[in-house]
Write a protein that holds these residues in place. Structure first.
Motif, PDB file in Angstrom:
ATOM      1  N   VAL A 235     -31.993 -20.753 -46.444  1.00 24.12           N
ATOM      2  CA  VAL A 235     -33.183 -21.012 -46.708  1.00 24.12           C
ATOM      3  C   VAL A 235     -34.362 -19.968 -46.469  1.00 24.12           C
ATOM      4  N   ASP A 236     -35.269 -20.141 -47.113  1.00 21.66           N
ATOM      5  CA  ASP A 236     -36.469 -19.137 -47.038  1.00 21.66           C
ATOM      6  C   ASP A 236     -37.834 -19.608 -47.333  1.00 21.66           C
ATOM      7  N   VAL A 237     -38.699 -19.266 -46.753  1.00 17.39           N
ATOM      8  CA  VAL A 237     -40.092 -19.646 -46.936  1.00 17.39           C
ATOM      9  C   VAL A 237     -40.813 -19.109 -48.264  1.00 17.39           C
ATOM     10  N   ASP A 238     -40.227 -18.085 -48.951  1.00 21.28           N
ATOM     11  CA  ASP A 238     -40.693 -17.456 -50.186  1.00 21.28           C
ATOM     12  C   ASP A 238     -39.967 -17.944 -51.187  1.00 21.28           C
ATOM     13  N   ALA A 239     -40.637 -18.718 -52.258  1.00 24.94           N
ATOM     14  CA  ALA A 239     -40.079 -19.371 -53.398  1.00 24.94           C
ATOM     15  C   ALA A 239     -39.230 -18.260 -54.238  1.00 24.94           C
ATOM     16  N   LEU A 240     -39.857 -16.877 -54.173  1.00 23.81           N
ATOM     17  CA  LEU A 240     -39.095 -15.773 -55.043  1.00 23.81           C
ATOM     18  C   LEU A 240     -37.874 -15.509 -54.258  1.00 23.81           C
ATOM     19  N   ALA A 241     -37.825 -15.555 -53.117  1.00 19.89           N
ATOM     20  CA  ALA A 241     -36.406 -15.466 -52.390  1.00 19.89           C
ATOM     21  C   ALA A 241     -35.414 -16.433 -52.586  1.00 19.89           C
ATOM     22  N   VAL A 242     -35.931 -17.924 -52.682  1.00 16.39           N
ATOM     23  CA  VAL A 242     -34.972 -19.024 -53.063  1.00 16.39           C
ATOM     24  C   VAL A 242     -34.471 -18.709 -54.548  1.00 16.39           C
ATOM     25  N   ILE A 259     -32.987 -23.372 -50.674  1.00 17.20           N
ATOM     26  CA  ILE A 259     -33.999 -24.114 -50.546  1.00 17.20           C
ATOM     27  C   ILE A 259     -35.084 -23.671 -49.788  1.00 17.20           C
ATOM     28  N   SER A 260     -36.357 -24.075 -50.427  1.00 16.68           N
ATOM     29  CA  SER A 260     -37.671 -23.777 -49.470  1.00 16.68           C
ATOM     30  C   SER A 260     -37.706 -24.467 -48.185  1.00 16.68           C
ATOM     31  N   SER A 261     -38.135 -23.666 -47.291  1.00 18.10           N
ATOM     32  CA  SER A 261     -38.401 -24.324 -46.046  1.00 18.10           C
ATOM     33  C   SER A 261     -39.393 -23.403 -45.128  1.00 18.10           C
ATOM     34  N   ASN A 262     -40.524 -24.346 -44.489  1.00 22.69           N
ATOM     35  CA  ASN A 262     -41.270 -23.866 -43.478  1.00 22.69           C
ATOM     36  C   ASN A 262     -40.549 -23.769 -42.285  1.00 22.69           C
ATOM     37  N   GLY A 263     -39.974 -22.424 -41.867  1.00 20.32           N
ATOM     38  CA  GLY A 263     -39.157 -22.500 -40.870  1.00 20.32           C
ATOM     39  C   GLY A 263     -37.828 -23.213 -40.943  1.00 20.32           C
ATOM     40  N   LEU A 264     -37.771 -24.189 -39.942  1.00 22.93           N
ATOM     41  CA  LEU A 264     -36.610 -25.155 -40.077  1.00 22.93           C
ATOM     42  C   LEU A 264     -36.923 -26.537 -40.491  1.00 22.93           C
ATOM     43  N   SER A 265     -38.197 -26.630 -41.108  1.00 21.72           N
ATOM     44  CA  SER A 265     -38.762 -28.052 -41.469  1.00 21.72           C
ATOM     45  C   SER A 265     -37.800 -28.801 -42.299  1.00 21.72           C
ATOM     46  N   ALA A 266     -37.059 -28.004 -43.496  1.00 21.41           N
ATOM     47  CA  ALA A 266     -36.606 -28.697 -44.384  1.00 21.41           C
ATOM     48  C   ALA A 266     -34.987 -29.198 -44.024  1.00 21.41           C
ATOM     49  N   ILE A 267     -34.808 -28.346 -43.070  1.00 26.61           N
ATOM     50  CA  ILE A 267     -33.077 -28.410 -42.455  1.00 26.61           C
ATOM     51  C   ILE A 267     -33.306 -29.419 -41.357  1.00 26.61           C
TER      52      ILE A 267
END
Length: 350
Positions: A235-242, A259-267
């Motif tokens: 997970v990463d907040v940056d779409a370029l990293a994902v 996948i993209s996530s704001n901190g742990l939100s998506a997880i």
């Protein structure tokens, strides 16, 4: 309260042309709402590669992703773009390449950013796309520049911006060779950073499915998945990293997905549980030290882990993590260290 960059932009809002204006890599404040009241003759749009910023601006027309596409903008052309100067100059060039495909002839390119963030050097990069560049304002420790777009459209696509780096890493007495693919400004894009290298040199066997928090270009997931035949969610907040991580995973044929996530939100919302967590977490927001995201990871880790787990983390030795790990998980061990970094480990065999 507006961020300093938008305070400077607000001071000069009368300079923006009427029509369609894009705020590119906009910051996390209420500028679009406030600017919309002040300039009703402007249709405001936004683009961000950061998932948390996108979530904050859900009620506005703000696009999210690694690359701004015509589908996202409904083929809208912009009369002006305001680029918030990024942390790395190469990403600024990337943004210019991307946005040149969306500008009307004769558009105006504005650049705003913190003085200490390197915005003063924007004029040199703008030369390819602009006939002239002028400083409009300097205030709030920021600078604002304006330039006339010369109608040059960069032919580069998203795929053209991936760099490829070959690395060999020693993991548990075995060499692992990888090809890392990364977009501009992604952590560990062109070389393996010392902290990640120390972490991978230290880790002993991990099994099952792991979480790579703050994945960057995906080197941790790819290296451990290849060495131990385990799988990863990254997970990463940056779409370029994902996008970079997923390219790295495909290139190295490993069982991992970013996948993209704001901190742990998506997880947390997925309800998934992990056998282990491995992380080289961020401790900067822009140019400022900020480790609240890592504090959230440590405090929420038990909700993500199975009863038998491992938790591995590399961090600068001056950061206050040992007591936090002990409070929320178990007694922490320093498995390895050098002059800058500590490798923290905790786990259970229950």
């Amino acid at each position: 309260m507006l961020f300093a960059e938008n305070q400077v932009l607000e001071r000069n809002i009368e300079h923006l042309p009427a029509g369609n204006v894009l705020l590119l890599d906009l910051v996390n404040d209420n500028a679009i709402s406030e600017f919309s009241v002040q300039r009703t003759d402007i249709n405001w749009f936004g683009y961000t590669p950061y998932f948390d910023t996108h979530q904050m601006h859900k009620k506005h027309n703000v696009s999210f992703g690694a690359w701004l596409t015509q589908e996202q903008t409904n083929n809208t052309k912009f009369d002006a773009v305001v680029i918030y100067f990024p942390k790395t100059k190469l990403r600024f060039d990337y943004y210019l390449s991307m946005v040149s495909k969306h500008l009307n002839s004769g558009a105006v390119i504005y650049v705003v950013g913190e003085k200490k963030g390197g915005v003063k050097g924007c004029a040199r990069v703008l030369e390819t796309y602009c006939s002239d560049t002028a400083k409009l304002d300097s205030a709030r420790h920021c600078m604002l520049f304006a330039a006339s777009y010369n109608d040059y459209v960069c032919i580069k696509t998203l795929d053209d911006w991936f760099s490829k780096t070959d690395v060999t890493i020693e993991i548990d007495q075995q060499s692992v060779s990888l090809k890392l693919l990364a977009l501009p400004g992604v952590f560990s894009a062109n070389t393996l950073d010392n902290g990640t290298q120390l972490l991978l040199n230290t880790i002993t066997e991990v099994t099952g499915h792991g979480l790579d928090f703050g994945c960057g270009c995906g080197v941790i997931s790819a290296a451990l998945a290849k060495r131990y035949d385990c799988s990863f969610t990254a997970v990463d907040v940056d779409a370029l990293a994902v996008a970079s991580s997923n390219k790295t995973f495909v290139e190295n044929d490993v069982k991992a997905n970013a996948i993209s996530s704001n901190g742990l939100s998506a997880i947390i919302s997925s309800g998934d549980k992990y056998n282990f967590i491995v992380t080289n977490p961020p401790f900067h927001t822009g140019t400022k030290t900020d480790y609240t995201i890592t504090e959230q990871l440590i405090s929420q880790a038990l909700k993500l882990l199975k009863r038998k787990y491992q938790f591995w983390m590399v961090a600068n030795s001056f950061l206050p993590y040992p007591e936090l790990i002990k409070r929320h998980l178990k007694v922490v061990e320093i498995k390895n260290k050098n002059k800058r970094f500590n490798i923290y480990y905790t786990g259970t065999s229950i």
